[in-house]
Design a protein around this motif. Structure first.
Motif, short mmCIF file in Angstrom:
data_model
loop_
_atom_site.label_atom_id
_atom_site.label_comp_id
_atom_site.label_asym_id
_atom_site.label_seq_id
_atom_site.Cartn_x
_atom_site.Cartn_y
_atom_site.Cartn_z
N ARG A 419 0.83 -1.21 0.00
CA ARG A 419 0.00 0.00 0.00
C ARG A 419 0.86 1.26 0.00
O ARG A 419 2.07 1.21 0.30
CB ARG A 419 -0.91 0.00 1.22
N ASP A 420 0.24 2.36 -0.34
CA ASP A 420 0.86 3.66 -0.22
C ASP A 420 1.24 3.87 1.25
O ASP A 420 0.40 3.70 2.14
CB ASP A 420 -0.13 4.75 -0.67
N PRO A 421 2.49 4.24 1.54
CA PRO A 421 2.91 4.39 2.95
C PRO A 421 2.08 5.38 3.74
O PRO A 421 2.02 5.30 4.97
CB PRO A 421 4.37 4.87 2.83
N ASP A 422 1.45 6.32 3.05
CA ASP A 422 0.63 7.32 3.75
C ASP A 422 -0.78 6.83 4.06
O ASP A 422 -1.56 7.56 4.68
CB ASP A 422 0.55 8.60 2.91
N SER A 423 -1.13 5.64 3.61
CA SER A 423 -2.47 5.10 3.87
C SER A 423 -2.41 4.08 4.99
O SER A 423 -1.42 3.38 5.15
CB SER A 423 -3.05 4.48 2.59
N PRO A 424 -3.49 3.96 5.78
CA PRO A 424 -3.48 3.00 6.90
C PRO A 424 -3.70 1.57 6.42
O PRO A 424 -4.31 1.34 5.38
CB PRO A 424 -4.65 3.48 7.76
N LYS A 429 -4.36 2.13 0.44
CA LYS A 429 -4.43 2.73 -0.89
C LYS A 429 -3.40 2.03 -1.76
O LYS A 429 -2.20 2.12 -1.50
CB LYS A 429 -4.16 4.23 -0.82
N ARG A 447 -10.41 8.61 -2.82
CA ARG A 447 -9.04 9.07 -2.60
C ARG A 447 -8.16 8.99 -3.85
O ARG A 447 -6.96 9.22 -3.77
CB ARG A 447 -8.39 8.22 -1.50
N ASP A 480 0.48 -2.97 11.91
CA ASP A 480 0.36 -1.56 11.52
C ASP A 480 -1.01 -0.99 11.87
O ASP A 480 -1.13 0.19 12.18
CB ASP A 480 0.61 -1.42 10.01
N ASN A 485 -2.47 5.68 13.71
CA ASN A 485 -3.58 5.92 12.80
C ASN A 485 -4.42 4.66 12.71
O ASN A 485 -4.19 3.78 11.88
CB ASN A 485 -3.04 6.31 11.41
#
Length: 558
Positions: A419-424, A429, A447, A480, A485
Motif C-alpha cells: 500500500r501507499d505508505p501514507d495510507s493506513p 491505498k 481518494r 500496523d 492511525n
C-alpha cells in the motif's frame, strides 16, 4: 502422594504427580497473562468467551514457566536459593492482586469497545462466571499437562534401559507427543468435527413444512428447474425465493424493472464439484442468465449463505436486470471452514468460473452481459483464488466486490503490504487506484485521481473485523493497524500484547458477527457505495444512493 519407579542404575526416580502443588512462578506468569487477556481487543467479548480465553492464557503462562524451568534443568543449572514459605505466599497473593485488578478493570475495558461500536455500556462484568469458567478451563489444561509430563517420564524410564539418558528423555518426550496428538487430533478433534458436520448437514436438509417449492419456472427448485427443491440446501432455498421482485424494484425507481435471476446449487445436488458447476451453468443457461445486462458469480460463505445486504442492493441498483449464480461447497460456517479446510470450495469456484468465462468470451462483445465476481468472508478468499488475472487481461471481466477478505487471502495481504505508505493498513491505498480500491463504512473510494482501468476490483472491509486482520505474527509483532492511525471502529484502549493479542483476535473471530455495521457483520448501507463503484451504473447519483440507503435501512441478515 508421589509416584516412584526404579531406574536402570538402581536409583529411585520420583515421577511427576497429577495432583502436586503448583509452581508459584507459573501461577504468577499465568495471572499476568490472564489479566492481559481481559484488556480490550477488536470485538466486545461476552463472559463465556472471556472465561475460556482467560483459562487458556493462564495455562499458557504456566506452560511457559514450566518449559523455562525444564530447559534450565536440562542445562544442569539449579536455583540459587529455595524460596521461603513467606515468599511463596507473597507470590500467590501478588497473582491474586493482578487477577483482581484485571477483573476490576474488565467492564471499563469492554465498554471502550462498545462505545466505539455505539453499543450500550455494560452494568457489570459477570466476574463470578468469568472466574469460574477460567478456572475450569485452566484446571483441565493443567491436568492434561501433568498427564503429558507423567507419560513422558514413564516412557523415558522404559527407554533408559537400553538408551543413553538424554536420548531416552528425547524418546519419552517424542512418544508422549505422538500419543497426545493421536488422542487430540485423531479422536477428540475429529469426533467434534464429525458431530458439527453431521449436525450442520441435518440442518441443511430440513425443510420447514410451510416452505413450499416455487412455482415460477425461472426459479431453481421449481418443477421446471434442473435442480430439485431438496437439493438447494437450507440457505439456497431461502435465497432463491427471497429478495426484491420486479414490483419492489419498479416501485423504488418509479419505472419498469425486470425480475432478478438467482441460480443456486446445493451440496447434495451432485457428488462432484465439476458436476455441481455444470448443473449451475446449465440452469443459468435455462433461465436466460446470459441475456441480462449484469451477470455475477457469487461465492457464498462456508455454510452456503449469501448476504442479503449484498444481493438485495445489487438487484435494486441494476433495476433487476441481473443474474447471480452460486454453488454451496460446505455445511460449516466460515470460521470453522477456515480452521478445518480453508481451500475446500476452490474446485467448485474454479470449475464454475471456467465454464461461465469460456461461454462469456465466445459471445459477441456487444451482446454479452457485464461479468462480475463477488464473495463474502471465505467466499471472498475462494473467489480471489479463482481469478487467473494474468489470463483474462486479453478479454477481462468487468470487476469484483470482495467483502471481509479473510487473513488467508494472498491478494488482500498483497494490497496491505504494498500500500501507499501514507495510507493506513485498515484501509490501504494500492497504486494509483486504476485496478484496486478499498473502502469501509467511513468511505475511502474517493481518494484516487486516476480513472479506472478495464477491471474494477473493490475491497470492502471493516477496521474492526478480526477475520480480516488476524495474523499469527500478532504473537510477536505489533501490526500496523494498531499504531497511531487506527480505524474509528477500533476501541481506543486496545493495545498490542505479545502472544495475548494473537489469542484475543483469534477468539474474536468466533464472535465477530452480531452487531450490524461492525466486526464481520456487513450492512447494506455500506455495500451500496461499494457496488456503485464496482458496477458504475448509468445515471447513478449521490441522491439515488442516499434514497436507496434509506430504503434498505431496516434490511438485516436472514
Amino acid at each position: 502422594m508421589l509416584n516412584k519407579e526404579s531406574r536402570p542404575d538402581g536409583m529411585i526416580q520420583v515421577l511427576p504427580s497429577l495432583f502436586g502443588a503448583l509452581s508459584p512462578t507459573g501461577v504468577l506468569l499465568g495471572a499476568v497473562l490472564f489479566a492481559m487477556s481481559l484488556t480490550p481487543s477488536m470485538v466486545p467479548r461476552g463472559p463465556e468467551i472471556q472465561g475460556a480465553l482467560g483459562g487458556l492464557v493462564f495455562a499458557i503462562g504456566y506452560l511457559i514457566s514450566y518449559l523455562a524451568r525444564s530447559v534450565l534443568r536440562w542445562l544442569g543449572l539449579r536455583p540459587i536459593f529455595r524460596p521461603s514459605p513467606a515468599l511463596l505466599h507473597a507470590t500467590y497473593a501478588l497473582a491474586l492482586v493482578i487477577c483482581g485488578f484485571g477483573l476490576w478493570m474488565g467492564a471499563d475495558w469492554q465498554n471502550s469497545i462498545r462505545k466505539a461500536w455505539d453499543l450500550p455500556e455494560l452494568d457489570g462484568f459477570a466476574t463470578t462466571f468469568v472466574v469460574a469458567l477460567a478456572l475450569v478451563v485452566a484446571v483441565l489444561l493443567l491436568f492434561a499437562g501433568r498427564l503429558f509430563e507423567l507419560l513422558a517420564a514413564k516412557w523415558h524410564l522404559r527407554s533408559a534401559r537400553f538408551l543413553p539418558p538424554r536420548v531416552a528423555r528425547g524418546v519419552g518426550l517424542l512418544l508422549a507427543l505422538v500419543i497426545f496428538w493421536a488422542v487430540i487430533d485423531g479422536i477428540a478433534f475429529r469426533l467434534a468435527l464429525r458431530t458439527i458436520d453431521t449436525t450442520s448437514r441435518i440442518a441443511d436438509l430440513v425443510i420447514p413444512p410451510d416452505l413450499a417449492p416455487p412455482s415460477d419456472a425461472a426459479t431453481p427448485g421449481s418443477p421446471a428447474s434442473l435442480i430439485a427443491w431438496e437439493d438447494l440446501g437450507r440457505w439456497g432455498r431461502g435465497y432463491v425465493i427471497s429478495g426484491p421482485d420486479r414490483d419492489d424494484i419498479a416501485a423504488f425507481w418509479n419505472a419498469a424493472a425486470r425480475q432478478p435471476i438467482r441460480v443456486y446449487v446445493g451440496l447434495t445436488a451432485s457428488g462432484s464439484a465439476e458436476d455441481r458447476a455444470k448443473l449451475a451453468f446449465d440452469e443459468l443457461m435455462r433461465v436466460g442468465g446470459f441475456e441480462r445486462k449484469y451477470l455475477v458469480i457469487a461465492t457464498p460463505t462456508g455454510s452456503g449463505w449469501l448476504d442479503p445486504g449484498a444481493m438485495d442492493t445489487l438487484e435494486y441498483m441494476t433495476r433487476g436486470d441481473v443474474a447471480t449464480v452460486a454453488i454451496q461447497y460446505s455445511y460449516l460456517s466460515s470460521p470453522m471452514s477456515v480452521i478445518v479446510d480453508p481451500e475446500n470450495g476452490i474446485a467448485e469456484s474454479h470449475a464454475l468460473f471456467d465454464l461461465i468465462y469460456r461461454h462469456w468470451t465466445a459471445l459477441p462483445a456487444a451482446e454479452r452481459p457485464r461479468l462480475y465476481l463477488h464473495g463474502l468472508s471465505l467466499g471472498a478468499f475462494l473467489s480471489q483464488e479463482t481469478v487467473p488475472l494474468l489470463n483474462v487481461f486479453g478479454d477481462p471481466f468487468q470487476g469484483a466486490l470482495w467483502t471481509g477478505s479473510p487473513f488467508l487471502s494472498e491478494m488482500w495481504r498483497m494490497v496491505q503490504d504494498r500500500r501507499d505508505p501514507d495510507s493506513p493498513a485498515w484501509r490501504p491505498k494500492f497504486g494509483n487506484g486504476s485496478l484496486i480500491r478499498t473502502t469501509n463504512q467511513f468511505g475511502g473510494l474517493e481518494r484516487f485521481d486516476a480513472t479506472w482501468g478495464p477491471i474494477r476490483l473493490v475491497f470492502l472491509q471493516y477496521g474492526s473485523d478480526p477475520i480480516v486482520f488476524f495474523d499469527y505474527s500478532l504473537a510477536w509483532r505489533r501490526p500496523d493497524w494498531l499504531r497511531s492511525n487506527r480505524a474509528p471502529d477500533l476501541g481506543p484502549d486496545m493495545r498490542w500484547l505479545p502472544l495475548v493479542t494473537m489469542l484475543q483476535v483469534g477468539f474474536d473471530m468466533a464472535v465477530a458477527v452480531g452487531t450490524l455495521g461492525y466486526g464481520h457483520d456487513y450492512a447494506a448501507r455500506h455495500y451500496i457505495p461499494a457496488w456503485a463503484e464496482t458496477l458504475d451504473p448509468a445515471g447513478w447519483t449521490p441522491e439515488i444512493e442516499a434514497r436507496l440507503v434509506a430504503h434498505l435501512r431496516d434490511l438485516t441478515p436472514r
